[in-house]
Design an enzyme around this catalytic site. Structure first.
Site, PDB file in Angstrom:
ATOM      1  N   LYS A 177       0.849  -1.208   0.000  1.00  0.00           N
ATOM      2  CA  LYS A 177       0.000   0.000   0.000  1.00  0.00           C
ATOM      3  C   LYS A 177       0.880   1.252   0.000  1.00  0.00           C
ATOM      4  O   LYS A 177       1.895   1.312   0.697  1.00  0.00           O
ATOM      5  CB  LYS A 177      -0.941  -0.018   1.202  1.00  0.00           C
ATOM      6  CG  LYS A 177      -1.918  -1.217   1.104  1.00  0.00           C
ATOM      7  CD  LYS A 177      -3.138  -1.048   1.966  1.00  0.00           C
ATOM      8  CE  LYS A 177      -3.992  -2.307   1.946  1.00  0.00           C
ATOM      9  NZ  LYS A 177      -5.254  -2.188   1.247  1.00  0.00           N
ATOM     10  N   HIS A 235      -0.788  -9.000   8.416  1.00  0.00           N
ATOM     11  CA  HIS A 235      -0.893  -7.574   8.097  1.00  0.00           C
ATOM     12  C   HIS A 235      -0.557  -6.671   9.301  1.00  0.00           C
ATOM     13  O   HIS A 235       0.239  -5.747   9.186  1.00  0.00           O
ATOM     14  CB  HIS A 235      -2.304  -7.212   7.624  1.00  0.00           C
ATOM     15  CG  HIS A 235      -2.781  -8.021   6.445  1.00  0.00           C
ATOM     16  ND1 HIS A 235      -1.964  -8.357   5.400  1.00  0.00           N
ATOM     17  CD2 HIS A 235      -4.000  -8.543   6.147  1.00  0.00           C
ATOM     18  CE1 HIS A 235      -2.663  -9.051   4.503  1.00  0.00           C
ATOM     19  NE2 HIS A 235      -3.892  -9.180   4.934  1.00  0.00           N
TER      20      HIS A 235
HETATM   21  C1  BG6 Z   1      -7.048 -10.313   3.392  1.00  0.00           C
HETATM   22  C2  BG6 Z   1      -7.940 -11.032   4.357  1.00  0.00           C
HETATM   23  O1  BG6 Z   1      -5.718 -10.666   3.591  1.00  0.00           O
HETATM   24  O2  BG6 Z   1      -7.203  -8.911   3.585  1.00  0.00           O
HETATM   25  C3  BG6 Z   1      -9.390 -10.613   4.183  1.00  0.00           C
HETATM   26  O3  BG6 Z   1      -7.835 -12.441   4.135  1.00  0.00           O
HETATM   27  C4  BG6 Z   1      -9.507  -9.107   4.272  1.00  0.00           C
HETATM   28  O4  BG6 Z   1     -10.223 -11.228   5.174  1.00  0.00           O
HETATM   29  C5  BG6 Z   1      -8.502  -8.430   3.350  1.00  0.00           C
HETATM   30  O5  BG6 Z   1     -10.822  -8.763   3.909  1.00  0.00           O
HETATM   31  C6  BG6 Z   1      -8.495  -6.928   3.573  1.00  0.00           C
HETATM   32  O6  BG6 Z   1      -7.702  -6.316   2.589  1.00  0.00           O
HETATM   33  P1  BG6 Z   1      -7.989  -4.810   2.144  1.00  0.00           P
HETATM   34  O7  BG6 Z   1      -6.809  -4.454   1.292  1.00  0.00           O
HETATM   35  O8  BG6 Z   1      -9.281  -4.825   1.405  1.00  0.00           O
HETATM   36  O9  BG6 Z   1      -8.059  -4.021   3.406  1.00  0.00           O
END
Ligand code: BG6
EC number: 1.1.1.49
Length: 486
Positions: A177, A235
């Protein structure tokens, strides 16, 4: 050196991730002229589609994940001409020979993207290696890599026998990001922030990834995974590592990853006593999101009606090193929350002596730096200014680093950046094995405690900010979660 050609093999070519993220990102890169001209994309899946059938499938299913109108763009037709398809049965050696024959006809780097469940990583890699396709290739592994330390080690060991570590790209799309890169630029490209980026000046740091979505079509997967494995182990801990790391010697992949690893190694271990005071687990009940009534988690398709899987986690984390000793890092993530938002909030300490604004509402507020990852990427620095007019009264104002307005250039989506990095052989934004292992090691005691039935999830209504105990976690430290307005 920029490759002139590549072969991008997409395993799981008709899956959810392929249609929502990978193919749209490849298309955007193609449209922006960033893909090497002679690169080819080979979709691989079990279904008996042919090339024309797969291109139709892409036109139907990927369309909704692109900006309106893109599908009529001539670039789309051009993009489709890069795409071929191969039905492939994992247990059929002959199918892998057929794949090899296709790839032998394409020059340049080979990218093997495993957008499949982790249980298929090892058999796929073994079948690829059996026909020599592990040589000179880059393999991309999607998260979750395993479901605990043990299973992740088993996958890493087996894949590590067939591919060298510098051929393995473990993807964590949060690292792609734009704001995360900007955070690095802010910290290590300026003198202003670094001297203050430490325990003496920072009172606490909050990192939130909030989603409005629920379990969606992934109920079955999600129910055996939960928020700790799905979002925290990867994350959130990666964002924490980027925020807290020491300045790397350079931006090369190992310098950055060495520094992140040091942070992960310094996380205060979760003991059973610490676990119950630092972690909040929640699960959504029915509620209202954007004016629409939505069902409880246990009513979602694919979810057990008596499920105790968490859809929300809040944690207080400490980093046991000289820079951060005593500074709480609060992490939180959840599905069906009051908004879709991801941000990092650095709360600085109050001025040591309030010479200005000593009464009531005029008391000075602490400085705050808000790094917003989504929905709109920005960095905002809150500072105190004098209120206009008579007297010397303080008010909180902010300096906005609104990149979209400044650069007037569309920001690159995370998957696009990361896929280009794989094609160009740049590893800095991918997770090295030791980082991943250290993160699993840290969450493992909590996973085991929750697996034994300790810390049952607290209910929260969909459309709220999670269970009340998540606020209590911060109240113990005299603070509260800060949800930024747009
Ligand atoms: C993924 C998860 O890694 O990230 C999902 O498995 C989640 O559950 C997603 O919805 C969120 O990603 P972003 O970029 O849409 O915030």
């Amino acid at each position: 050196m920029k490759p002139e050609s590549f072969a991008f093999v997409l395993f799981g070519a008709t899956g959810d991730l392929a249609k929502r993220k990978i193919l749209p990102a490849l298309f955007e890169a193609h449209r922006a002229g960033l893909l090497p001209a002679d690169g080819k994309i080979v979709g691989v899946a079990r279904g008996e589609l042919n090339e024309a059938g797969y291109r139709d499938w892409i036109s139907t299913h990927v369309r909704e994940h692109l900006a309106a109108g893109d599908i009529d763009d001539p670039a789309w037709t051009d993009f489709l001409s890069r795409i071929s398809y191969l039905p492939l049965d994992l247990s059929a050696g002959a199918d892998f020979m057929a794949l090899k024959a296709v790839l032998d006809g394409v020059a340049g780097v080979r990218v093997l993207y495993l957008a499949t469940g982790p249980s298929l990583f090892v058999p796929t890699c073994q079948a690829l290696a059996a026909v020599g396709l592990n040589r000179d290739a880059r393999v991309v592994l999607e998260k979750p890599l395993g479901h605990d330390l043990h299973s992740s080690n088993a996958i890493n060991d087996a894949v590590g026998e067939l591919f060298d570590e510098d051929q393995i790209y473990r993807i964590d799309h949060y690292l792609g990001k734009e704001s995360v890169q900007n955070l690095l630029a802010l910290r290590f490209g300026n003198v202003l922030f670094e001297p203050l980026w430490r325990r003496e000046w920072v009172s606490n740091i909050q990192i939130t990834i909030a989603e409005e979505l629920g379990a969606e079509e992934r109920g079955e997967f999600y129910d055996s995974t939960g928020a700790l494995r799905d979002m925290v182990q990867n994350h959130l801990l990666q964002l924490l590592a980027i925020v807290a790391m020491e300045p790397p010697h350079s931006m090369d992949s190992d310098s950055v990853r060495d520094e992140k690893l040091r942070v992960l190694r310094a996380l205060k271990p979760i003991t059973s006593q610490f676990g119950s005071t630092m972690a909040v687990r929640g699960q959504y009940r029915e509620g209202v999101i954007r004016g629409e009534r939505v069902p409880a988690y246990v009513e979602e398709k694919g979810v057990c009606t008596d499920s105790t899987t968490e859809t929300f986690v809040a944690l207080k984390v400490e980093i046991e090193n000289w820079r951060w000793a005593g500074v709480p890092f609060f992490l939180r993530t959840g599905k069906r929350l009051a908004g879709r938002m991801a941000e990092i909030v650095v709360n600085f300490r109050l001025v040591p002596h309030a010479a200005i604004g000593t009464t009531g509402s005029d008391l000075p507020l602490p400085n705050r730096l808000v790094i917003r990852l989504q929905p709109n990427e920005s960095i905002r620095l809150y500072a105190q200014a004098k209120k206009p007019g008579e007297g010397m009264n303080l008010a909180s104002v902010y300096l906005d680093l609104a990149f979209d307005q400044f650069f007037r250039q569309t920001q690159m989506e995370a998957y696009q950046r990361l896929l280009l990095d794989v094609i160009h052989g740049r590893l800095s934004l991918f997770v090295r094995r030791d980082e991943q292992e250290t993160a699993w090691k840290w969450v493992d005691p909590l996973l085991r405690a929750w697996g034994r039935g300790e810390g049952a999830p607290k209910p929260y209504a969909a459309g709220t900010w999670g269970p009340a105990s998540a606020s209590a976690l911060l109240a113990q430290h005299g603070t509260c979660w800060l949800e930024e307005e747009n």
